[in-house]
Design a protein around this motif. Structure first.
Motif, mmCIF file in Angstrom:
data_model
loop_
_atom_site.group_PDB
_atom_site.id
_atom_site.type_symbol
_atom_site.label_atom_id
_atom_site.label_comp_id
_atom_site.label_asym_id
_atom_site.label_seq_id
_atom_site.Cartn_x
_atom_site.Cartn_y
_atom_site.Cartn_z
ATOM 1 N N CYS A 15 21.547 -3.926 34.427
ATOM 2 C CA CYS A 15 21.888 -4.032 33.017
ATOM 3 C C CYS A 15 23.068 -4.969 32.823
ATOM 4 N N TRP A 16 24.131 -4.763 33.600
ATOM 5 C CA TRP A 16 25.317 -5.615 33.451
ATOM 6 C C TRP A 16 25.001 -7.062 33.790
ATOM 7 N N GLY A 17 24.163 -7.255 34.819
ATOM 8 C CA GLY A 17 23.789 -8.613 35.207
ATOM 9 C C GLY A 17 23.047 -9.306 34.077
ATOM 10 N N ALA A 18 22.110 -8.575 33.468
ATOM 11 C CA ALA A 18 21.334 -9.139 32.363
ATOM 12 C C ALA A 18 22.239 -9.432 31.176
ATOM 13 N N ARG A 19 23.188 -8.546 30.924
ATOM 14 C CA ARG A 19 24.124 -8.760 29.822
ATOM 15 C C ARG A 19 24.971 -10.003 30.081
ATOM 16 N N ASP A 20 25.491 -10.132 31.304
ATOM 17 C CA ASP A 20 26.345 -11.276 31.618
ATOM 18 C C ASP A 20 25.584 -12.595 31.475
ATOM 19 N N GLU A 21 24.337 -12.610 31.937
ATOM 20 C CA GLU A 21 23.531 -13.832 31.832
ATOM 21 C C GLU A 21 23.281 -14.175 30.380
ATOM 22 N N PHE A 22 22.971 -13.159 29.598
ATOM 23 C CA PHE A 22 22.716 -13.363 28.170
ATOM 24 C C PHE A 22 23.977 -13.889 27.492
ATOM 25 N N TRP A 23 25.121 -13.270 27.774
ATOM 26 C CA TRP A 23 26.379 -13.687 27.150
ATOM 27 C C TRP A 23 26.770 -15.094 27.576
ATOM 28 N N GLN A 24 26.538 -15.420 28.865
ATOM 29 C CA GLN A 24 26.848 -16.766 29.341
ATOM 30 C C GLN A 24 25.994 -17.779 28.603
ATOM 31 N N CYS A 25 24.738 -17.424 28.406
ATOM 32 C CA CYS A 25 23.827 -18.299 27.671
ATOM 33 C C CYS A 25 24.344 -18.511 26.251
ATOM 34 N N LEU A 26 24.721 -17.425 25.596
ATOM 35 C CA LEU A 26 25.263 -17.541 24.233
ATOM 36 C C LEU A 26 26.502 -18.428 24.223
ATOM 37 N N ASP A 27 27.371 -18.219 25.216
ATOM 38 C CA ASP A 27 28.598 -19.013 25.282
ATOM 39 C C ASP A 27 28.289 -20.497 25.415
ATOM 40 N N SER A 28 27.310 -20.823 26.267
ATOM 41 C CA SER A 28 27.055 -22.237 26.500
ATOM 42 C C SER A 28 26.210 -22.872 25.398
ATOM 43 N N HIS A 29 25.632 -22.070 24.511
ATOM 44 C CA HIS A 29 24.840 -22.630 23.417
ATOM 45 C C HIS A 29 25.460 -22.329 22.056
ATOM 46 N N GLY A 30 26.774 -22.114 22.052
ATOM 47 C CA GLY A 30 27.452 -21.850 20.786
ATOM 48 C C GLY A 30 26.838 -20.689 20.023
ATOM 49 N N ASP A 31 26.489 -19.639 20.760
ATOM 50 C CA ASP A 31 25.929 -18.423 20.159
ATOM 51 C C ASP A 31 24.589 -18.630 19.457
ATOM 52 N N ASP A 32 23.835 -19.626 19.912
ATOM 53 C CA ASP A 32 22.493 -19.829 19.360
ATOM 54 C C ASP A 32 21.526 -18.870 20.057
ATOM 55 N N ALA A 33 21.311 -17.714 19.434
ATOM 56 C CA ALA A 33 20.510 -16.657 20.057
ATOM 57 C C ALA A 33 19.081 -17.112 20.339
ATOM 58 N N ALA A 34 18.568 -18.042 19.526
ATOM 59 C CA ALA A 34 17.199 -18.515 19.712
ATOM 60 C C ALA A 34 17.018 -19.148 21.087
ATOM 61 N N ARG A 58 30.562 -4.846 21.126
ATOM 62 C CA ARG A 58 31.672 -5.291 21.971
ATOM 63 C C ARG A 58 31.803 -6.811 21.937
ATOM 64 N N ARG A 59 30.667 -7.507 22.013
ATOM 65 C CA ARG A 59 30.727 -8.968 21.984
ATOM 66 C C ARG A 59 31.292 -9.462 20.650
ATOM 67 N N ASP A 60 30.849 -8.859 19.569
ATOM 68 C CA ASP A 60 31.380 -9.238 18.253
ATOM 69 C C ASP A 60 32.894 -9.032 18.224
ATOM 70 N N PHE A 61 33.332 -7.909 18.773
ATOM 71 C CA PHE A 61 34.753 -7.606 18.796
ATOM 72 C C PHE A 61 35.520 -8.620 19.644
ATOM 73 N N LEU A 62 34.988 -8.940 20.827
ATOM 74 C CA LEU A 62 35.654 -9.885 21.711
ATOM 75 C C LEU A 62 35.732 -11.267 21.074
ATOM 76 N N LYS A 63 34.655 -11.661 20.380
ATOM 77 C CA LYS A 63 34.642 -12.961 19.726
ATOM 78 C C LYS A 63 35.688 -12.995 18.616
ATOM 79 N N TYR A 64 35.790 -11.916 17.890
ATOM 80 C CA TYR A 64 36.759 -11.809 16.802
ATOM 81 C C TYR A 64 38.182 -11.897 17.362
ATOM 82 N N LYS A 65 38.397 -11.172 18.480
ATOM 83 C CA LYS A 65 39.705 -11.182 19.115
ATOM 84 C C LYS A 65 40.073 -12.592 19.582
#
Length: 82
Positions: A15-34, A58-65
């Motif tokens: 689960c954590w691995g999948a989350r990290d990969e997903f978040w890394q993807c979002l980070d590198s694509h400027g949060d383009d979920a598509a 949590r991600r929303d919170f971290l981004k806000y922070k």
């Protein structure tokens, strides 16, 4: 996924691995979920629904922070200061 049985260590790691990969993807694509849809689906299938909700918040919170840290928090000037 099963009911609310506690995930095993292996399941948590997956689960954590999948989350990290997903978040890394979002980070590198400027949060383009598509662009990260496949990873999002993997994340959802590997994590309990409750966790997905929690990590999304949590991600929303971290981004806000981070936004506050980079842009700084500018309180309105106190009135009457000379």
């Amino acid at each position: 996924a099963a009911g609310m049985a506690a995930p095993t260590m292996a399941e948590r790691k997956a689960c954590w691995g999948a989350r990290d990969e997903f978040w890394q993807c979002l980070d590198s694509h400027g949060d383009d979920a598509a662009k990260c849809e496949k990873l999002r689906r993997a994340f959802e299938s590997r994590c309990p629904q409750q966790w997905v909700k929690h990590f999304d918040k949590r991600r929303d919170f971290l981004k806000y922070k981070k936004k506050l840290e980079t842009e700084g928090f500018h309180p309105p000037e106190a009135a009457g200061k000379s």
